[in-house]
Design a protein around this motif. Structure first.
Motif, PDB file in Angstrom:
ATOM      1  N   ARG A 155      54.635  48.977  37.278  1.00  0.00           N
ATOM      2  CA  ARG A 155      54.906  50.241  38.004  1.00  0.00           C
ATOM      3  C   ARG A 155      53.806  50.435  39.236  1.00  0.00           C
ATOM      4  NH1 ARG A 155      56.597  54.758  35.042  1.00  0.00           N
ATOM      5  NH2 ARG A 155      56.793  55.602  37.341  1.00  0.00           N
ATOM      6  N   LEU A 156      52.965  49.480  39.183  1.00  0.00           N
ATOM      7  CA  LEU A 156      51.981  49.910  40.499  1.00  0.00           C
ATOM      8  C   LEU A 156      52.452  49.611  41.932  1.00  0.00           C
ATOM      9  CD1 LEU A 156      48.600  47.998  39.085  1.00  0.00           C
ATOM     10  CD2 LEU A 156      49.434  50.596  38.986  1.00  0.00           C
ATOM     11  N   PRO A 157      53.489  48.953  42.101  1.00  0.00           N
ATOM     12  CA  PRO A 157      53.981  48.785  43.507  1.00  0.00           C
ATOM     13  C   PRO A 157      54.437  50.180  43.906  1.00  0.00           C
ATOM     14  CG  PRO A 157      54.683  46.877  42.324  1.00  0.00           C
ATOM     15  CD  PRO A 157      54.083  47.769  41.311  1.00  0.00           C
ATOM     16  N   GLU A 158      55.212  51.095  42.960  1.00  0.00           N
ATOM     17  CA  GLU A 158      55.516  52.483  43.623  1.00  0.00           C
ATOM     18  C   GLU A 158      54.593  53.294  43.441  1.00  0.00           C
ATOM     19  OE1 GLU A 158      57.811  55.271  40.656  1.00  0.00           O
ATOM     20  OE2 GLU A 158      57.812  53.102  40.131  1.00  0.00           O
ATOM     21  N   LEU A 159      53.306  53.059  42.769  1.00  0.00           N
ATOM     22  CA  LEU A 159      52.418  54.232  42.511  1.00  0.00           C
ATOM     23  C   LEU A 159      51.025  53.972  43.025  1.00  0.00           C
ATOM     24  CD1 LEU A 159      53.478  55.316  38.777  1.00  0.00           C
ATOM     25  CD2 LEU A 159      54.071  56.090  40.861  1.00  0.00           C
ATOM     26  N   ALA A 160      50.653  52.823  43.331  1.00  0.00           N
ATOM     27  CA  ALA A 160      49.450  52.480  43.753  1.00  0.00           C
ATOM     28  C   ALA A 160      49.061  51.889  45.020  1.00  0.00           C
ATOM     29  CB  ALA A 160      48.633  51.359  42.660  1.00  0.00           C
ATOM     30  N   ASP A 161      47.954  52.429  45.700  1.00  0.00           N
ATOM     31  CA  ASP A 161      47.696  51.886  46.974  1.00  0.00           C
ATOM     32  C   ASP A 161      47.000  50.528  46.822  1.00  0.00           C
ATOM     33  OD1 ASP A 161      47.285  52.056  49.722  1.00  0.00           O
ATOM     34  OD2 ASP A 161      45.880  53.292  49.932  1.00  0.00           O
ATOM     35  N   GLY A 162      47.818  49.438  46.864  1.00  0.00           N
ATOM     36  CA  GLY A 162      47.250  48.211  46.937  1.00  0.00           C
ATOM     37  C   GLY A 162      47.424  47.772  45.284  1.00  0.00           C
ATOM     38  N   GLY A 163      46.755  46.710  44.773  1.00  0.00           N
ATOM     39  CA  GLY A 163      46.661  46.380  43.406  1.00  0.00           C
ATOM     40  C   GLY A 163      45.330  46.736  42.820  1.00  0.00           C
ATOM     41  N   VAL A 164      45.282  46.070  41.663  1.00  0.00           N
ATOM     42  CA  VAL A 164      43.823  46.445  40.990  1.00  0.00           C
ATOM     43  C   VAL A 164      42.902  45.577  41.360  1.00  0.00           C
ATOM     44  CG1 VAL A 164      43.057  46.528  38.566  1.00  0.00           C
ATOM     45  CG2 VAL A 164      45.474  47.153  38.910  1.00  0.00           C
ATOM     46  N   THR A 165      41.563  46.010  41.480  1.00  0.00           N
ATOM     47  CA  THR A 165      40.387  45.236  41.899  1.00  0.00           C
ATOM     48  C   THR A 165      39.620  45.157  40.661  1.00  0.00           C
ATOM     49  OG1 THR A 165      40.298  46.232  43.995  1.00  0.00           O
ATOM     50  CG2 THR A 165      38.381  45.221  43.190  1.00  0.00           C
ATOM     51  N   VAL A 166      39.376  43.858  40.195  1.00  0.00           N
ATOM     52  CA  VAL A 166      38.981  43.692  38.874  1.00  0.00           C
ATOM     53  C   VAL A 166      37.690  42.932  39.170  1.00  0.00           C
ATOM     54  CG1 VAL A 166      39.125  42.242  36.734  1.00  0.00           C
ATOM     55  CG2 VAL A 166      41.026  43.275  37.762  1.00  0.00           C
ATOM     56  N   ILE A 167      36.443  43.218  38.688  1.00  0.00           N
ATOM     57  CA  ILE A 167      35.247  42.657  38.576  1.00  0.00           C
ATOM     58  C   ILE A 167      34.984  42.275  37.159  1.00  0.00           C
ATOM     59  CG2 ILE A 167      32.758  42.715  39.126  1.00  0.00           C
ATOM     60  CD1 ILE A 167      33.513  45.179  41.072  1.00  0.00           C
ATOM     61  N   ARG A 168      34.679  40.846  36.919  1.00  0.00           N
ATOM     62  CA  ARG A 168      34.320  40.330  35.654  1.00  0.00           C
ATOM     63  C   ARG A 168      33.239  40.288  35.438  1.00  0.00           C
ATOM     64  NH1 ARG A 168      39.523  37.072  33.946  1.00  0.00           N
ATOM     65  NH2 ARG A 168      40.971  37.764  35.420  1.00  0.00           N
ATOM     66  N   MET A 169      32.589  40.876  34.399  1.00  0.00           N
ATOM     67  CA  MET A 169      31.313  40.943  34.288  1.00  0.00           C
ATOM     68  C   MET A 169      30.664  40.220  32.756  1.00  0.00           C
ATOM     69  SD  MET A 169      30.773  43.214  36.651  1.00  0.00           S
ATOM     70  CE  MET A 169      29.094  44.151  36.479  1.00  0.00           C
ATOM     71  N   GLY A 170      29.400  39.786  33.088  1.00  0.00           N
ATOM     72  CA  GLY A 170      28.610  39.465  31.905  1.00  0.00           C
ATOM     73  C   GLY A 170      27.762  40.418  31.369  1.00  0.00           C
ATOM     74  N   ILE A 171      27.648  40.703  30.038  1.00  0.00           N
ATOM     75  CA  ILE A 171      26.744  41.610  29.569  1.00  0.00           C
ATOM     76  C   ILE A 171      25.346  41.136  29.283  1.00  0.00           C
ATOM     77  CG2 ILE A 171      26.425  43.206  27.754  1.00  0.00           C
ATOM     78  CD1 ILE A 171      29.344  43.096  27.218  1.00  0.00           C
TER      79      ILE A 171
END
Length: 141
Positions: A117-133
């Protein structure tokens, strides 16, 4: 009318109620304690922004993810947040037991449906930052 109701409540009842509430909250919170977090837990911070005029639609489909993701067996924590200054800007904070569990999460039908659904609703994609705890007791073991 409220005075009458309050006049029938004893100080002991008020004290009992005050101490019962935190216990109920703590019980409802349940879950993992910091010291119990697996050493290889995998954290992600992600964000997505709605297209102008699509904020409500993106919010609706994104909110529906919360109970589904929290029900995944190896999801340890999942928070969805929305910017107060920029409605429609959503931030996810997620912790999974491992990177493999996060990757499996992304392949679930509910997440795949959301991505579709993102192409219709979101401005661009999802930005993901993978983190270590860092700095939790399990990591230090």
């Amino acid at each position: 009318m409220p005075r009458r109701i309050l006049s029938h409540i004893t100080p002991a009842a008020l004290i009992a109620a005050a101490f019962a509430a935190p216990a109920a909250i703590a019980h409802d919170a349940g879950g993992l304690r910091y010291a119990d977090m697996p050493a290889d837990a995998y954290a992600v911070v992600a964000q997505v922004r709605a297209k102008p005029g699509k904020e409500d639609a993106l919010r609706a489909i994104t909110l529906s993810l919360v109970p589904q993701v929290r029900a995944e067996p190896n999801n340890l924590l999942y928070f969805l947040q929305e910017s107060r200054e920029a409605p429609g800007h959503f931030i996810f904070y997620e912790i999974f037991a491992s990177q493999a569990d996060f990757e499996a999460h992304n392949q679930t039908p509910h997440v795949q449906s959301w991505f579709a659904r993102l192409p219709e609703l979101a401005d661009g994609g999802v930005t993901v930052i993978r983190m270590g705890i860092l700095n939790n007791a399990a990591t230090d073991r």
